[in-house]
Scaffold this motif. Structure first.
Motif, PDB file in Angstrom:
ATOM      1  N   ARG A  34      -7.027 -17.506  15.532  1.00 54.20           N
ATOM      2  CA  ARG A  34      -8.483 -17.405  15.750  1.00 54.20           C
ATOM      3  C   ARG A  34      -8.660 -16.662  17.074  1.00 54.20           C
ATOM      4  NH1 ARG A  34     -12.270 -19.566  13.044  1.00 54.20           N
ATOM      5  NH2 ARG A  34     -13.595 -19.948  14.852  1.00 54.20           N
ATOM      6  N   VAL A  35      -9.197 -15.470  16.977  1.00 56.20           N
ATOM      7  CA  VAL A  35      -9.103 -14.509  18.070  1.00 56.20           C
ATOM      8  C   VAL A  35     -10.447 -14.343  18.778  1.00 56.20           C
ATOM      9  CG1 VAL A  35      -8.525 -12.126  18.663  1.00 56.20           C
ATOM     10  CG2 VAL A  35      -7.283 -13.281  16.805  1.00 56.20           C
ATOM     11  N   LEU A  36     -10.421 -14.532  20.088  1.00 52.56           N
ATOM     12  CA  LEU A  36     -11.585 -14.223  20.928  1.00 52.56           C
ATOM     13  C   LEU A  36     -11.410 -12.813  21.464  1.00 52.56           C
ATOM     14  CD1 LEU A  36     -14.169 -14.880  22.495  1.00 52.56           C
ATOM     15  CD2 LEU A  36     -12.723 -15.948  24.266  1.00 52.56           C
ATOM     16  N   ILE A  37     -12.334 -11.934  21.111  1.00 54.09           N
ATOM     17  CA  ILE A  37     -12.320 -10.549  21.593  1.00 54.09           C
ATOM     18  C   ILE A  37     -13.126 -10.497  22.885  1.00 54.09           C
ATOM     19  CG2 ILE A  37     -13.166  -8.204  21.098  1.00 54.09           C
ATOM     20  CD1 ILE A  37     -12.635  -8.869  18.083  1.00 54.09           C
ATOM     21  N   ILE A  38     -12.536  -9.917  23.923  1.00 51.05           N
ATOM     22  CA  ILE A  38     -13.241  -9.788  25.217  1.00 51.05           C
ATOM     23  C   ILE A  38     -13.194  -8.332  25.652  1.00 51.05           C
ATOM     24  CG2 ILE A  38     -13.074 -10.341  27.695  1.00 51.05           C
ATOM     25  CD1 ILE A  38     -12.337 -13.172  26.963  1.00 51.05           C
ATOM     26  N   ASP A  39     -14.328  -7.844  26.201  1.00 46.30           N
ATOM     27  CA  ASP A  39     -14.313  -6.506  26.798  1.00 46.30           C
ATOM     28  C   ASP A  39     -15.222  -6.478  28.014  1.00 46.30           C
ATOM     29  OD1 ASP A  39     -13.397  -3.923  27.115  1.00 46.30           O
ATOM     30  OD2 ASP A  39     -14.285  -3.140  25.275  1.00 46.30           O
ATOM     31  N   ASP A  40     -15.018  -5.470  28.858  1.00 45.35           N
ATOM     32  CA  ASP A  40     -15.808  -5.393  30.090  1.00 45.35           C
ATOM     33  C   ASP A  40     -17.240  -4.954  29.807  1.00 45.35           C
ATOM     34  OD1 ASP A  40     -14.770  -2.851  29.425  1.00 45.35           O
ATOM     35  OD2 ASP A  40     -14.718  -2.166  31.496  1.00 45.35           O
ATOM     36  N   PHE A  41     -17.404  -3.911  28.985  1.00 41.33           N
ATOM     37  CA  PHE A  41     -18.731  -3.382  28.667  1.00 41.33           C
ATOM     38  C   PHE A  41     -18.970  -3.403  27.176  1.00 41.33           C
ATOM     39  CE2 PHE A  41     -18.913  -1.600  32.927  1.00 41.33           C
ATOM     40  CZ  PHE A  41     -20.280  -1.583  33.189  1.00 41.33           C
ATOM     41  N   LEU A  42     -20.223  -3.613  26.799  1.00 44.87           N
ATOM     42  CA  LEU A  42     -20.643  -3.407  25.417  1.00 44.87           C
ATOM     43  C   LEU A  42     -21.777  -2.392  25.436  1.00 44.87           C
ATOM     44  CD1 LEU A  42     -20.685  -4.054  22.391  1.00 44.87           C
ATOM     45  CD2 LEU A  42     -22.147  -6.018  22.905  1.00 44.87           C
ATOM     46  N   ALA A  43     -21.532  -1.242  24.830  1.00 39.57           N
ATOM     47  CA  ALA A  43     -22.538  -0.185  24.791  1.00 39.57           C
ATOM     48  C   ALA A  43     -22.899   0.074  23.329  1.00 39.57           C
ATOM     49  CB  ALA A  43     -22.003   1.069  25.475  1.00 39.57           C
ATOM     50  N   ASN A  44     -22.091   0.842  22.658  1.00 39.93           N
ATOM     51  CA  ASN A  44     -22.347   1.134  21.239  1.00 39.93           C
ATOM     52  C   ASN A  44     -21.582   0.224  20.288  1.00 39.93           C
ATOM     53  OD1 ASN A  44     -24.157   3.623  21.249  1.00 39.93           O
ATOM     54  ND2 ASN A  44     -22.577   4.150  22.736  1.00 39.93           N
ATOM     55  N   GLY A  45     -20.683  -0.562  20.819  1.00 41.52           N
ATOM     56  CA  GLY A  45     -19.981  -1.548  20.002  1.00 41.52           C
ATOM     57  C   GLY A  45     -18.753  -1.035  19.278  1.00 41.52           C
ATOM     58  N   GLU A  46     -18.418   0.216  19.503  1.00 47.30           N
ATOM     59  CA  GLU A  46     -17.308   0.797  18.742  1.00 47.30           C
ATOM     60  C   GLU A  46     -15.964   0.147  19.098  1.00 47.30           C
ATOM     61  OE1 GLU A  46     -17.669   2.963  16.165  1.00 47.30           O
ATOM     62  OE2 GLU A  46     -19.790   2.552  16.495  1.00 47.30           O
ATOM     63  N   ALA A  47     -15.750  -0.107  20.371  1.00 47.98           N
ATOM     64  CA  ALA A  47     -14.477  -0.723  20.779  1.00 47.98           C
ATOM     65  C   ALA A  47     -14.338  -2.120  20.170  1.00 47.98           C
ATOM     66  CB  ALA A  47     -14.383  -0.785  22.299  1.00 47.98           C
ATOM     67  N   ALA A  48     -15.393  -2.928  20.286  1.00 45.82           N
ATOM     68  CA  ALA A  48     -15.329  -4.300  19.763  1.00 45.82           C
ATOM     69  C   ALA A  48     -15.164  -4.297  18.241  1.00 45.82           C
ATOM     70  CB  ALA A  48     -16.583  -5.069  20.168  1.00 45.82           C
ATOM     71  N   LEU A  49     -15.860  -3.388  17.555  1.00 52.65           N
ATOM     72  CA  LEU A  49     -15.709  -3.319  16.093  1.00 52.65           C
ATOM     73  C   LEU A  49     -14.293  -2.905  15.710  1.00 52.65           C
ATOM     74  CD1 LEU A  49     -19.092  -1.764  14.895  1.00 52.65           C
ATOM     75  CD2 LEU A  49     -18.201  -4.041  14.341  1.00 52.65           C
ATOM     76  N   GLY A  50     -13.723  -1.991  16.466  1.00 55.82           N
ATOM     77  CA  GLY A  50     -12.344  -1.581  16.204  1.00 55.82           C
ATOM     78  C   GLY A  50     -11.380  -2.748  16.369  1.00 55.82           C
ATOM     79  N   LEU A  51     -11.584  -3.529  17.433  1.00 54.97           N
ATOM     80  CA  LEU A  51     -10.723  -4.699  17.647  1.00 54.97           C
ATOM     81  C   LEU A  51     -10.932  -5.730  16.532  1.00 54.97           C
ATOM     82  CD1 LEU A  51     -11.003  -5.187  21.533  1.00 54.97           C
ATOM     83  CD2 LEU A  51      -9.151  -4.099  20.250  1.00 54.97           C
ATOM     84  N   ALA A  52     -12.182  -5.915  16.125  1.00 54.41           N
ATOM     85  CA  ALA A  52     -12.457  -6.867  15.030  1.00 54.41           C
ATOM     86  C   ALA A  52     -11.781  -6.412  13.738  1.00 54.41           C
ATOM     87  CB  ALA A  52     -13.964  -7.019  14.832  1.00 54.41           C
ATOM     88  N   ASN A  53     -11.764  -5.118  13.499  1.00 54.88           N
ATOM     89  CA  ASN A  53     -11.093  -4.608  12.295  1.00 54.88           C
ATOM     90  C   ASN A  53      -9.591  -4.864  12.344  1.00 54.88           C
ATOM     91  OD1 ASN A  53     -13.446  -3.739  11.111  1.00 54.88           O
ATOM     92  ND2 ASN A  53     -13.264  -1.631  11.886  1.00 54.88           N
ATOM     93  N   ILE A  54      -9.024  -4.798  13.541  1.00 55.22           N
ATOM     94  CA  ILE A  54      -7.595  -5.095  13.683  1.00 55.22           C
ATOM     95  C   ILE A  54      -7.335  -6.572  13.382  1.00 55.22           C
ATOM     96  CG2 ILE A  54      -5.748  -5.352  15.413  1.00 55.22           C
ATOM     97  CD1 ILE A  54      -6.636  -2.591  16.531  1.00 55.22           C
ATOM     98  N   VAL A  55      -8.216  -7.447  13.885  1.00 52.19           N
ATOM     99  CA  VAL A  55      -8.075  -8.884  13.600  1.00 52.19           C
ATOM    100  C   VAL A  55      -8.123  -9.116  12.089  1.00 52.19           C
ATOM    101  CG1 VAL A  55      -9.157 -11.153  13.887  1.00 52.19           C
ATOM    102  CG2 VAL A  55      -9.009  -9.577  15.838  1.00 52.19           C
ATOM    103  N   LYS A  56      -9.070  -8.459  11.424  1.00 54.60           N
ATOM    104  CA  LYS A  56      -9.203  -8.616   9.968  1.00 54.60           C
ATOM    105  C   LYS A  56      -7.966  -8.085   9.241  1.00 54.60           C
ATOM    106  CE  LYS A  56     -13.720  -7.218   9.702  1.00 54.60           C
ATOM    107  NZ  LYS A  56     -14.858  -6.666   8.948  1.00 54.60           N
TER     108      LYS A  56
END
Ligand code: G4P
Ligand code: NA
Ligand code: NA
Length: 194
Positions: free
Chosen positions: A119-141
């Protein structure tokens, strides 16, 4: 988070192009006392989510992630940014486009560091367009694991990332939410966390 908002007001600067420069404490020089408080806040917010691992992206996500993971007593994995990979058999790979930097990176995580029961908590410094977080979420999936939530240090709420992640069904907790950087001034949303 008041301490973080005060730090942004005191030491952040607004650059042209709607960019907030925070290299005095987050993106270049790092304030470890602030990072520890940030880690505690993420740990508090996501307590009860059964987090087994923190996932972030090099390089600026690492400091807040390590502090959160220290509090939660779980490992941190940071995804690596690479260009045109050839050998990818043992890697999860996502292409992430950065609007701010106008470049695409291949973001990779070794398969051995994520498993289906995480169960993965994704953390990042900035959220702008969400592309980085979505990419990390896709890796988790791709690993068959679950996204326990997404923790962001500074959300630029006038950009679409937070709404995009919430629409995709993720719990997003941002420690400072910036409503505007107009006229060289940082304005926070009133309903920022704590
Ligand atoms: P997104 O992931 O939400 O879509 O954001 P975007 O592509 O626009 O941002 C890409 C990079 O720019 C990220 O850093 C992100 O942290 C950074 N960024 C976005 N907006 C700001 C801002 O207002 N101020 C600062 N300082 N950075 C911003 P990165 O490429 O992952 O680099 P690194 O800092 O982790 O090395
Ligand atoms: Na960054
Ligand atoms: Na980042």
């Amino acid at each position: 988070m008041e301490l973080l908002k005060r730090k942004i007001e005191d030491e952040g600067t607004v650059l042209s192009g709607q960019v907030l420069k925070v290299d005095a404490f987050l993106n270049h020089q790092i304030d470890p006392v602030l990072m520890l408080e940030i880690g505690k806040e993420f740990s508090r917010l996501f307590a009860g989510e059964g987090v087994t691992k923190v996932l972030t992206l090099e390089s600026s996500g690492i400091a807040p992630s390590v502090m959160a993971a220290l509090e939660m007593k779980v490992p941190v994995v940071f995804a690596r940014k690479q260009k045109s990979l050839t050998l990818t058999d043992n890697l999860y790979v996502e292409r992430v486009y950065s609007f701010t930097k106008q470049q695409t990176n291949e973001v990779t995580v070794a398969k051995k560091f994520l498993s289906a029961d995480d169960r993965v908590l994704i953390i990042d410094d900035f959220l702008a367009n969400g592309e980085a977080a979505l990419g990390l979420a896709n890796i988790v999936k791709a690993a068959g694991a679950e996204v326990a939530g997404i923790g962001i240090v500074i959300e630029k709420s006038f950009q679409p990332g937070a709404d995009k992640l919430k629409a995709a069904g993720y719990r997003v907790e941002s420690l400072a939410r910036v409503a505007s950087l107009d006229n060289g001034k940082v304005t926070f949303l009133n309903n920022s966390v704590s």
